[in-house]
Design a protein around this motif. Structure first.
Motif, PDB file in Angstrom:
ATOM      1  N   VAL A   1      25.950  87.678  22.549  1.00 59.89           N
ATOM      2  CA  VAL A   1      25.799  86.833  23.066  1.00 59.89           C
ATOM      3  C   VAL A   1      23.705  87.134  24.119  1.00 59.89           C
ATOM      4  CG1 VAL A   1      25.506  86.642  25.712  1.00 59.89           C
ATOM      5  CG2 VAL A   1      27.634  87.172  24.736  1.00 59.89           C
ATOM      6  N   THR A   2      23.530  86.169  23.531  1.00 56.24           N
ATOM      7  CA  THR A   2      22.276  86.025  23.753  1.00 56.24           C
ATOM      8  C   THR A   2      21.609  85.674  24.608  1.00 56.24           C
ATOM      9  OG1 THR A   2      21.121  84.330  21.992  1.00 56.24           O
ATOM     10  CG2 THR A   2      21.816  86.486  21.180  1.00 56.24           C
ATOM     11  N   THR A   3      20.324  85.685  25.635  1.00 56.25           N
ATOM     12  CA  THR A   3      19.322  84.397  26.677  1.00 56.25           C
ATOM     13  C   THR A   3      18.270  83.856  25.209  1.00 56.25           C
ATOM     14  OG1 THR A   3      17.443  86.809  26.806  1.00 56.25           O
ATOM     15  CG2 THR A   3      19.434  86.290  28.007  1.00 56.25           C
TER      16      THR A   3
ATOM     17  N   ASN B   1      27.580  77.996  22.886  1.00 58.76           N
ATOM     18  CA  ASN B   1      26.766  77.208  24.034  1.00 58.76           C
ATOM     19  C   ASN B   1      28.147  78.016  24.928  1.00 58.76           C
ATOM     20  OD1 ASN B   1      24.222  76.849  23.258  1.00 58.76           O
ATOM     21  ND2 ASN B   1      24.476  74.767  23.725  1.00 58.76           N
TER      22      ASN B   1
ATOM     23  N   ILE C   1      30.046  87.644  31.672  1.00 60.49           N
ATOM     24  CA  ILE C   1      30.197  87.631  30.300  1.00 60.49           C
ATOM     25  C   ILE C   1      31.137  88.321  29.077  1.00 60.49           C
ATOM     26  CG2 ILE C   1      29.094  88.212  28.368  1.00 60.49           C
ATOM     27  CD1 ILE C   1      26.252  87.415  30.381  1.00 60.49           C
TER      28      ILE C   1
ATOM     29  N   TYR D   1      23.067  92.446  33.349  1.00 57.52           N
ATOM     30  CA  TYR D   1      24.447  91.365  33.045  1.00 57.52           C
ATOM     31  C   TYR D   1      25.590  91.340  33.551  1.00 57.52           C
ATOM     32  CZ  TYR D   1      19.461  88.787  31.688  1.00 57.52           C
ATOM     33  OH  TYR D   1      18.753  88.596  31.084  1.00 57.52           O
TER      34      TYR D   1
ATOM     35  N   TYR E   1      24.071  80.966  28.045  1.00 57.79           N
ATOM     36  CA  TYR E   1      23.660  81.591  26.998  1.00 57.79           C
ATOM     37  C   TYR E   1      24.364  81.259  25.623  1.00 57.79           C
ATOM     38  CZ  TYR E   1      24.103  84.577  31.710  1.00 57.79           C
ATOM     39  OH  TYR E   1      23.886  85.291  32.416  1.00 57.79           O
ATOM     40  N   GLN E   2      23.651  81.553  24.476  1.00 57.37           N
ATOM     41  CA  GLN E   2      24.290  81.239  23.227  1.00 57.37           C
ATOM     42  C   GLN E   2      25.075  82.708  23.072  1.00 57.37           C
ATOM     43  OE1 GLN E   2      23.544  78.748  21.451  1.00 57.37           O
ATOM     44  NE2 GLN E   2      22.454  78.130  23.617  1.00 57.37           N
TER      45      GLN E   2
END
Length: 155
Positions: free
Chosen positions: A63-65, A4, A104, A99, A12-13
């Motif tokens: 990085v994912t939502t 995380n 990030i 983003y 985010y992951q």
């Protein structure tokens, strides 16, 4: 592996990329070159770059939502031309424009540094387009300093 990332009250992951993710990696590479290259052109050569260098030895993270991949970090291994030391080299840091400026990119860079140190490396390198001042500023804030200048002449 999933981690995380907590940034500015958003979660985010961070997931490890796999061979199945090559199309997304290629899309992010092409987008980066289209945004930053001083000479827009056909970027089909990037497919051969991915084909040649993507492997288990070139870690990839996304990085994912909850619904999609929004950023990535891809590392390779290089040899320092001065010392001969092998070290990670950042092939790509990409963050979707919607983003950006949310931490990030910084989080990915810090992750790369932690990963490299955990692997026993003593340095990490990268290349950046000269017209990408936001990235240059970030890298300098993180302690990266120019070591050489790549020069090109159009014929």
């Amino acid at each position: 592996m999933t981690t995380n990332l907590f940034l500015n009250s958003a979660t985010y992951q961070l997931i490890t990329g796999q061979a199945i993710d090559i199309a997304t990696l290629l899309k992010f590479l092409q987008t980066t070159y289209q945004e930053r290259s001083p000479h827009p052109q056909d970027y089909r050569h990037l497919q051969s770059t991915v084909d040649r260098y993507f492997s288990a030895q070139t870690p990839l993270w996304f990085v994912t939502t909850s619904s999609r991949k929004i950023a990535c970090l891809w590392l390779g291994i290089a040899i320092d031309q001065v010392t001969g030391i092998r070290h990670p080299n950042i092939f790509l840091v990409y963050v979707d424009p919607a983003y950006r400026r949310q931490g990030i990119g910084r989080a990915l860079m810090e992750y790369a540094q932690v990963w490299a140190k955990a692997q026993g490396y003593t340095q990490i390198g990268l290349q950046v387009f000269t017209n990408n001042q936001p990235a240059i500023d970030l890298y300098q804030q993180l302690g990266y300093q120019p070591r050489s200048i790549s020069m090109m002449r159009e014929m």
